[in-house]
Write an enzyme that holds these catalytic residues in place. Sequence first.
Site, PDB file in Angstrom:
ATOM      1  N   GLY A 188       0.792  -1.226   0.000  1.00  0.00           N
ATOM      2  CA  GLY A 188       0.000   0.000   0.000  1.00  0.00           C
ATOM      3  C   GLY A 188       0.825   1.277   0.000  1.00  0.00           C
ATOM      4  CB  CYS A 219     -25.121 -10.380 -18.017  1.00  0.00           C
ATOM      5  SG  CYS A 219     -24.433 -10.226 -19.687  1.00  0.00           S
ATOM      6  CB  CYS A 230     -23.668 -14.489 -20.106  1.00  0.00           C
ATOM      7  SG  CYS A 230     -23.202 -13.631 -18.586  1.00  0.00           S
TER       8      CYS A 230
END
Lengths: 340, 264
Positions: free
Chosen positions: A31, A240, A243
């Site tokens: 980080g 979606c 799909c």
Amino acid sequence: MTAGDYNFAYLDEQTKCMIRRAILKGIAVPGYQVPFASREMPMPYGWGTGGVQVTAACLTPDDTLKVIDQGADDTTNAVSIRKFFQRTAGVAVTEATAEATIIQTRHRIPETALTEGQILVYQVPIPEPLRFLEPRETETRKMHELEEYGLMHVKLYEDIARHGQIATSYAYPVKVEGRYVMDPSPIPKFDNPKLSDSSAIQLFGAGREQRIYALPPYTHVVSLDFDDHPFVASKAAHDCDLCGAADSYLDEVITDDLGGRMFVCSDTDFCRCRRAAGHTGRLGAPVTASRTVAPPPPPSPTRGEGGADPDLSDPGASPPPCGEGLGVGGHRHDIKETAE
Amino acid sequence: MTAHDRSLSDRPLFQVQNLSKYYGARIGCADVSFDLYPGEVLGIVGESGSGKSTLLSCLAGHMAPDTGRVIFDTALGPRDTVTMGEAERRRMGRTDWAFVHQNPRDGLRMGVSAGGNVGERLMAIGARHYGDIRDKSIDWLGRVEIAADRIDDRPRAFSGGMQQRLQIARNLVTGPRLVFMDEPTGGLDVSVQARLLDLLRGLVREMGLSAIIVTHDLAVVRLLADRLMVMKGGHVVEQGLTDQVLDDPQHAYTQLLVSSVLQV
Ligand SMILES: Nc1ncnc2c1ncn2[C@@H]1O[C@H](COP(=O)(O)OP(=O)(O)O)[C@@H](O)[C@H]1O
Ligand SMILES: [Mg+2]
């Protein structure tokens, strides 16, 4: 190597060593933003020069590279970066997340869970999460050093005060291993949970700002929030349309002038593989051989012109097969494009 | 020492010993020593360039003095804040200490709402409940006479007096024990100054605050300060109880100040 004018992966070995040192330091201090001497790359800032340099420093001839932009392999930005490494490093490329050893990304983390040995390289425009409220670099560095992160919550407070909720939906700040506050690059906050405890190495490169930072595998990453406004990894409340996936991040696509719209997986590889496996959505048909079957790719304002006819603009990256048994090194697309 | 009535068990909150700060060969402030007791307000007066701001910056840890000790009675006992680590000093700067700048722009985040400005110190010390932070902000805006419905406005939209009151709220919300103020009424109209002084006096009394106030305005110290320190050329030329110093100045320079012969 295919282009004799360049060193492998474009950068000279000394530069790659310098970048690798920055990467190793970043991995040692998760980080923490490590300064590095960013090089001029043959593409403009904003095209992922930081990510490209990190990728160049990590690539070996045995690697298989995947490049995505907003989850898609076929946008201009992704195509040009993929071509760049095909030309300068001659490495194999793929669209299959599971096949790639290195994935360079802008704005998304693939839906398919990453595995050990994979490297995910993020393109970062603004690495400093505190910049929004504290423009002085000397001061933000001091804040990181002394863990003075109250300001980060001021940003979230302002969000709630103005919008009634934490409206930050991209580049949502996180805390790494309880120490450094980090900007995860402009990924949607939907992807934030995938930052944590990932099996892959995650590297972040900011070219213009000359910073590299990293998350080693299995790093604990927490999204900042308030007790009474907890972090939510939200997405559009749809499945979606191609799909049928209920759990993947969706792009909203305008389909005509009459307000027609559809929601499709932003991760094109994920969507294609689901369709190949027989899943269909509201407007979709299963895909077996090629993704050019119905419905035709809708015009999308968020995607580059490469999206219109990917196979023309990028002959190298034909759709790979989907499914199991295609681990790294198993099936590699033998794509060695020669420099023009 | 001071002539204030206090029990023998009281010990100074803040002790300054032989503090000096030079800018190259030029004196910023030299050989300053004083004690400040809990609940006491010390005024520092002197003409422009006499070293007031330099001294205050050194006291608040914004600037490192060349020599001297600045001892604060922390929760763990008296500590020299000059030699303590920067992390600890800065932590003190947003918990036990507060600093009110002359120019509110230096003490506020102009791009952040009034509520965010007041809440920042709370969040800096770990507050993580939005509703609580907001309630405290509203409470403090009220205490400095800013209407609750201004909470989401940015300070840009406020008058100079309101900005200064907001800066005070932002500083006092965490209940500091010692407040540094540099010309807190400096840039304001006279009528606005009076209102701010009134407010400050109320808060200081009510919270039992200790404060060090730099000003060139004798009316400010007359109203707020228990004790007074007069500076000239970086040196303290006279100090004592405010009324005593103002009504019976001993040093020739103080006499000039008080008789208003000097334009300060
Ligand atoms: N940054 C600086 N560099 C050099 N000299 C300074 C600086 N700041 C202040 N001084 C000098 O130090 C003296 C004290 O200044 P200052 O503390 O600002 O006085 P005051 O606040 O009483 O007006 C003056 O002679 C001033 O010119
Ligand atoms: Mg001054």
